[in-house]
Structure formats: structure tokens, C-alpha cells
Design an enzyme around this catalytic site. Structure first.
Site, PDB file in Angstrom:
ATOM      1  CD  GLU A 164      -3.075  -3.365  -7.454  1.00  0.00           C
ATOM      2  OE1 GLU A 164      -2.299  -3.718  -6.535  1.00  0.00           O
ATOM      3  OE2 GLU A 164      -4.073  -2.667  -7.259  1.00  0.00           O
ATOM      4  CG  HIS A 200      -0.850   1.127  -4.667  1.00  0.00           C
ATOM      5  ND1 HIS A 200      -0.742   0.977  -6.036  1.00  0.00           N
ATOM      6  CD2 HIS A 200      -1.385  -0.040  -4.205  1.00  0.00           C
ATOM      7  CE1 HIS A 200      -1.183  -0.216  -6.388  1.00  0.00           C
ATOM      8  NE2 HIS A 200      -1.579  -0.857  -5.303  1.00  0.00           N
ATOM      9  CD  GLU A 238      -2.765  -1.164  -0.090  1.00  0.00           C
ATOM     10  OE1 GLU A 238      -3.111  -0.087  -0.597  1.00  0.00           O
ATOM     11  OE2 GLU A 238      -3.058  -2.260  -0.582  1.00  0.00           O
TER      12      GLU A 238
END
Length: 269
Positions: A187, A132, A129
Site C-alpha cells: 500500500e 498496484h 490503483e
């Protein structure tokens, strides 16, 4: 709350919001306005902070003495500033499985995710996370969510001005952030960031492998319809696990964890 894995990355929860906005109109407006709006990192951070504050008030947040908070603090106390990004962590006491990070450095982990993931697996997931955010995928998600919530068209977006959102718009904005879908390339890049994060800090990178194996098992669950829909935009979890294994073998740090299964009891530590 809704989906992410973003962030997540995992499955979704549901926010109790009542946005009086036409979703079709917002989606069309966002697609027209997204390229016209000048949107800085500072804009993304400010809006993300507001959105997360809204989420924090609409979900049950674990207190400082809650076992979930104690466990998360134990894991991430040394990561208050990771790769130049100031981070803050909280646990949402909800039944769905998820975790996400936003452009302002807010990291939120769902208690039900913590119930089924080991410490190494949680480290890998949150590292993903954070990836990202560092790769600015989260900035793009905030920009799109803002345009949807504000029902902004190309003409108003071209002014370059970020307007304050109303409470109903904040609800839609929060949901849109959690509904954001990253590309399979994004991703995969976040997966690489997670592996590098684990390796840099001396964590067991095999935790990233077993986390993906568990995601693959969750995807095959009879109750995983929403999870499967959300994960459709992600690379295949089993393939992601195998990519981690190949990197670990190349680096000489692979240790076979044996059969990976979903726990039947909570993994509180």
C-alpha cells in the site's frame, strides 16, 4: 462487489453471485497451491479480463452519455496507456465507495466515490490503483483468487496449467479479487506511485493528501464498520496523508488546503 482500495483502497460493494463452493476449502487450497502454480503476467491479464467482464455484467455500468462517464473520460482520456500499461475505464453506478484496477488494465470507479472526491483526489486514487498493477500486486491477487475459485490443491496446481473457470467459479473469482488484501508495504509503495504519477503529469499532489484525509473521516463514520474492517490491512489514512504532505513540502509544492471535510452534496463536474 466487495472490497478493494485497491485497489483500492476504499470500501466495498456486493456482487449478486451464487457460488456453490466451500470458502474454507478454497482458502486452504489456495494456500497450498499458490506457490506451486507457475503464473505469468499473461495468465494474470487473461483471467483478470474474464473476471472484470463478469463484474461488468453484474453491475450497472454508466453509459457513454452519463455525467459520471463524461467526467471520468475528461479526467483520464489522456491516460489510455499509462507507464506502458493499456487502460480502460468504466463507472459502476453503485451506492458503495470504491475504485479498483486489475492486471489487464481495467479500471473501475464507483459513482459514490466520485460523489465525494474532487478531480485531483480521483486522479490520486486511480494513480494508487495503477501502482498496484505496475508493482504486480494485482498479479498476486489474481493468482490467489484463481486458486480459491478453482478450489485447487497443490497437486493440481503443480501441473502449471490454467484451467477455464465455470460461471459459478467466475463469480467467486470476481469476489476474491475484490476481497484481496495488499500488505502495508504494498500500500505504501502504491501511495508513492500515486504521488509520482500526480507529479509527473503536473497534477496537484495535494489531492492525494486530501483524499487520505477524507478516507480518515470515512473511517470514523458511524456507518463505516465494513470500511474499517477492510481498511485494517492498510496503513493509517491520517499517517498516509501526512507522508504526502512531507513529500510535497520537500518538493516545494505544498499548498495548505485548509480543513478537509466530506461533502454533503455530490461533486459532479
Amino acid at each position: 462487489m466487495k472490497k478493494i482500495l485497491s485497489t483500492v483502497f476504499l470500501v466495498a460493494a456486493t456482487l449478486s453471485v451464487s457460488a456453490q463452493i466451500n470458502l474454507g476449502k478454497m482458502t486452504k487450497a489456495a494456500s497450498k497451491g499458490v506457490s506451486a502454480l507457475s503464473f505469468s503476467n499473461a495468465d494474470a491479464q487473461k483471467l483478470a479480463k474474464e473476471g472484470v467482464a463478469y463484474m461488468d455484467t453484474h453491475n450497472k455500468v454508466a453509459g457513454a452519455k452519463d455525467p459520471y462517464s463524461i467526467r471520468l473520460k475528461k479526467l483520464f482520456a489522456k491516460h489510455q496507456n499509462e507507464d506502458g500499461l493499456p487502460l480502460n475505464y468504466k463507472v459502476y453506478l453503485v451506492s458503495d465507495i470504491n475504485a479498483f484496477a486489475c492486471a489487464d488494465g481495467s479500471v473501475r470507479v464507483f459513482s459514490s466515490l466520485m460523489d465525494i472526491m474532487t478531480d485531483d483526489e480521483l486522479l490520486a486514487i486511480i494513480g494508487h490503483e495503477i501502482g498496484h498493477v505496475k508493482n504486480e500486486d494485482s498479479k498476486d491477487a489474481v493468482k490467489s483468487a484463481y486458486l480459491r475459485a478453482a478450489a485447487m490443491d497443490a497437486a493440481s496446481a503443480s501441473s502449471g496449467k490454467i484451467e477455464a473457470l465455470s460461471q459459478s467459479q467466475l463469480g467467486e473469482f470476481a469476489n476474491s479479487i475484490l476481497d484481496a488484501k495488499h500488505s502495508k508495504k504494498q500500500e505504501s509503495q502504491a501511495d508513492d506511485y500515486s504521488y509520482d504519477f500526480m507529479k509527473k503529469h503536473g497534477y496537484n499532489v495535494v489531492g492525494a493528501y486530501t483524499a487520505f484525509k477524507k478516507l480518515a473521516l470515512l473511517g470514523g463514520s458511524a456507518k463505516a464498520t465494513s470500511f474499517q474492517k477492510m481498511m485494517s490491512s492498510h496503513p493509517d489514512s491520517e499517517k498516509r496523508a501526512q507522508n504526502i504532505k512531507k513529500r510535497a513540502e520537500k518538493d516545494g509544492v505544498w499548498k495548505d488546503p485548509g480543513e478537509v471535510t466530506l461533502p454533503t452534496t455530490k461533486l459532479k463536474k
